[in-house]
Scaffold this motif. Structure first.
Motif, PDB file in Angstrom:
ATOM      1  N   LYS A 233       0.836  -1.191   0.000  1.00  0.00           N
ATOM      2  CA  LYS A 233       0.000   0.000   0.000  1.00  0.00           C
ATOM      3  C   LYS A 233       0.882   1.256   0.000  1.00  0.00           C
ATOM      4  O   LYS A 233       0.649   2.209  -0.731  1.00  0.00           O
ATOM      5  CB  LYS A 233      -0.910  -0.022   1.241  1.00  0.00           C
ATOM      6  CG  LYS A 233      -2.239   0.641   0.980  1.00  0.00           C
ATOM      7  CD  LYS A 233      -3.161   0.413   2.152  1.00  0.00           C
ATOM      8  CE  LYS A 233      -4.357   1.332   2.017  1.00  0.00           C
ATOM      9  NZ  LYS A 233      -5.130   1.387   3.248  1.00  0.00           N
ATOM     10  N   HIS A 234       1.912   1.187   0.836  1.00  0.00           N
ATOM     11  CA  HIS A 234       2.835   2.296   0.947  1.00  0.00           C
ATOM     12  C   HIS A 234       3.461   2.608  -0.410  1.00  0.00           C
ATOM     13  O   HIS A 234       3.503   3.742  -0.866  1.00  0.00           O
ATOM     14  CB  HIS A 234       3.908   1.924   1.970  1.00  0.00           C
ATOM     15  CG  HIS A 234       4.830   3.039   2.320  1.00  0.00           C
ATOM     16  ND1 HIS A 234       4.418   4.129   3.035  1.00  0.00           N
ATOM     17  CD2 HIS A 234       6.145   3.227   2.039  1.00  0.00           C
ATOM     18  CE1 HIS A 234       5.450   4.954   3.188  1.00  0.00           C
ATOM     19  NE2 HIS A 234       6.504   4.422   2.589  1.00  0.00           N
TER      20      HIS A 234
ATOM     21  N   SER B 173       0.943   4.181  -2.794  1.00  0.00           N
ATOM     22  CA  SER B 173       0.660   5.595  -2.562  1.00  0.00           C
ATOM     23  C   SER B 173       1.868   6.440  -2.964  1.00  0.00           C
ATOM     24  O   SER B 173       1.725   7.540  -3.486  1.00  0.00           O
ATOM     25  CB  SER B 173       0.284   5.839  -1.100  1.00  0.00           C
ATOM     26  OG  SER B 173       1.333   5.433  -0.265  1.00  0.00           O
TER      27      SER B 173
ATOM     28  N   GLU C  49       1.780   9.458  -5.670  1.00  0.00           N
ATOM     29  CA  GLU C  49       2.334  10.783  -5.404  1.00  0.00           C
ATOM     30  C   GLU C  49       3.311  11.204  -6.481  1.00  0.00           C
ATOM     31  O   GLU C  49       3.276  12.310  -6.999  1.00  0.00           O
ATOM     32  CB  GLU C  49       3.066  10.769  -4.056  1.00  0.00           C
ATOM     33  CG  GLU C  49       2.210  11.214  -2.890  1.00  0.00           C
ATOM     34  CD  GLU C  49       2.949  10.991  -1.586  1.00  0.00           C
ATOM     35  OE1 GLU C  49       4.158  11.306  -1.533  1.00  0.00           O
ATOM     36  OE2 GLU C  49       2.326  10.480  -0.641  1.00  0.00           O
TER      37      GLU C  49
END
Lengths: 254, 301
Positions: free
Chosen positions: B284-285, B288, B292
């Motif tokens: 997930k990190h 994201s 970004e």
């Protein structure tokens, strides 16, 4: 001709026949491995290249044949096991084994240590120096499951180098490695040769044989030819070696 | 009050030792991808137990376990022979031998139970295990055998390690894989047999596999994995015994196995690095981060 008679041999293979079940993989192989040479073992898939190495290393039992290690006066190690080092194909082990890079390289010292004795500080020092030699000094405490194919190969090479053996057998060390690693390994092989060591390499890439090696054995069930690259590595022998595979030798500048 | 009870102490110590030994030996079984061997050997031990009783007529644990050891070893030998001399693969050979031996064991057990006056009651305990039947001398036997096993493991640590990682390379260095395989298998079989009385033939493989699998989640070092396996096994043994003593009618062996499984579950979910939650978080990190980055790229265009 005069040069040839001066050749010193380290291993003589005579009448070697190996079969898996009933299918022969090597048939009546005679081979002499000269000291201080970089020798490629070349042949099509299933020609018995790895089998030849394993039979010489006594890792499998041949149907017949005799393998003689010739003791030279300069040899420091009397035990045959400690005179040879083996780099197996890196794909044959489980790289998820809980171990660090340094742990694996240290395993190369186990043969010299013998049963029960543990590796000490001297062994760790040698392992770390060797890791530096193969360009992996920053990875010594890295978990082996995190390595790339090229890095795995370097680790295996380091593991064999710490054995400080006289004769090195490598099973496709260039398989699955990047160009940078391939160049690095070739430099290491030449370095070994300069130290008077004998190196036998199972090799797949015909294009690079003349560039990397000075001795070659062409094999397909039997030994087709064995000798200096410039004498033996020509179109006719290659055609005989690869005859059964129908492989085209396009672009071969021989 | 309960914790100072003599019977409880005996059973808890026995279970802890069993967990400790099987945790360490299981580390190698799991890494050698022979987790199922425990299942095979423990099932195959049953006819040995019953035959031992028939031949000697005694319910002395030592004799029964000796019978178990012999038939466990015989089954291992048969499995390796089948794999070597036929085209049958390891898993099939194992399933075959395991069910044949276990079937034979059940037949013998039924036969024994029909003999009048034979003092056969209690042989059943080897199927599901009956930790509460552990006596001080059983525990002493486990302590002695366990110490020998651990000692052998420490002595041949380096050899077992290299053999497990790369047996062909080990052979090229002069360490005979045949001898090492024989020794390690012998040790594993002994460890399994020691656990029969506590958790029984059916659940013993869980004791071998669960602590090791849980330990693998937390570490990347073989020695730490073996150590954690021992700790997890011992904890399962002690907690399982305690809980089953507090709650009436709760069988000890299965409770121990449930505790071991709980540790596995927690380890698979929560361990840093290899744990599922950690991996999900990382995915997930990363996602994201990518979004970004893409957003940044878009804004620069």
């Amino acid at each position: 001709m005069d040069l040839k008679t001066k050749l010193e041999y380290v291993i003589e293979v005579a009448d070697l026949t190996v079969a898996y079940d009933v299918k022969p993989v090597l048939w009546d192989v005679d081979l002499k491995i000269p000291k201080g040479k970089l020798m490629a073992v070349v042949g099509p898939n299933g020609a018995g290249k790895s089998t030849l190495i394993k039979a010489i290393l006594n890792l499998l039992i041949p149907i017949s044949g005799n393998i003689k290690f010739i003791q030279n006066r300069a040899d420091t190690k009397s035990n045959i096991k400690n005179r040879v080092a083996y780099v197996p194909q890196s794909g044959n082990v489980d790289w998820d084994f809980p171990s660090t890079v340094l742990d694996v390289v240290l395993m190369g010292r186990f043969g010299l240590l013998g049963w029960i004795k543990r590796p000490g500080k001297a062994d760790v020092d040698i392992a770390l120096q060797t890791l530096k030699k193969v360009g992996m000094e920053d990875y010594s405490s890295r978990q082996i499951s995190q390595l790339s194919g090229g890095q795995q190969q370097r680790v295996f090479l380091a593991r064999a180098l710490v054995q400080q053996a006289d004769i090195y057998f490598m099973d496709e060390p260039f398989k699955g490695v990047d160009t940078k690693t391939e160049k690095a390994i070739v430099l290491l092989l030449k370095d070994l040769k300069d130290q008077g060591k004998t190196v036998v390499v199972v090799h797949h890439d015909l294009q690079t044989v003349t560039e990397y090696f000075d001795w070659v054995t062409l094999i397909n069930l039997r030994v087709v030819a064995s000798g200096p690259v410039d004498e033996v590595f020509h179109q006719e022998n290659l055609r005989q070696t690869y005859r059964s595979t129908g492989m085209l030798l396009k672009g071969m500048a021989v | 009050m309960l914790l100072s009870d003599y019977t409880f102490q005996t059973v808890a110590i026995g279970s802890a030792i069993l967990g400790l030994i099987s945790g360490v030996l299981g580390t190698f079984a799991v890494l050698r991808k022979q987790s199922l061997l425990g299942d095979g050997v423990s099932h195959a031990a049953l006819p040995g137990v019953v035959l031992g009783f028939i031949l000697i007529g005694s319910k002395n644990t030592e004799f029964l376990l000796l019978g178990a050891l012999l038939s466990g070893l015989l089954s291992t030998l048969l499995i390796t022979t089948i794999v070597k001399y036929s085209r049958i693969k390891f898993d099939s050979a194992l399933a075959l031998i395991m069910s044949v031996f276990f079937g034979l064991g059940l037949v013998l057990l039924t036969y024994v139970q029909k003999i009048p006056n034979a003092n056969q009651a209690g042989l059943n305990r080897f199927i599901f295990g009956q930790a509460s039947s552990l006596m001080r001398r059983d525990v002493n036997l486990m302590i002695i055998c366990g110490s020998i096993l651990l000692l052998l493991l420490i002595i041949f640590w380096k050899e077992f390690k290299i053999f497990t990682f790369d047996s062909e390379f080990a052979q090229s260095l002069g360490f005979s894989p045949k001898k090492l395989d024989l020794l390690l298998s012998l040790m594993t079989v002994t460890g399994i047999i020691l656990g029969l009385q506590t958790v029984g033939v059916i659940l013993m493989s869980a004791m071998l596999v669960a602590p090791a699998v849980a330990a693998r989640q937390w570490t990347n070092k073989l020695s730490v994995m073996a150590f954690l396996g021992a700790i997890f096994g011992a904890i399962s043994g002690i907690f399982g015994t305690a809980v089953s003593s507090f709650i009436p009618k709760l069988p000890t062996g299965p409770t121990i196995v449930l505790f071991a499984s709980l540790i596995v579950l927690i380890s698979i979910l929560l361990a840093p690095g290899r744990g599922i939650l950690h991996r999900l978080y990382r995915q997930k990190h990363n996602r994201s981060l990518n979004i970004e980055r893409r957003a940044e790229n878009d804004s620069t265009i």
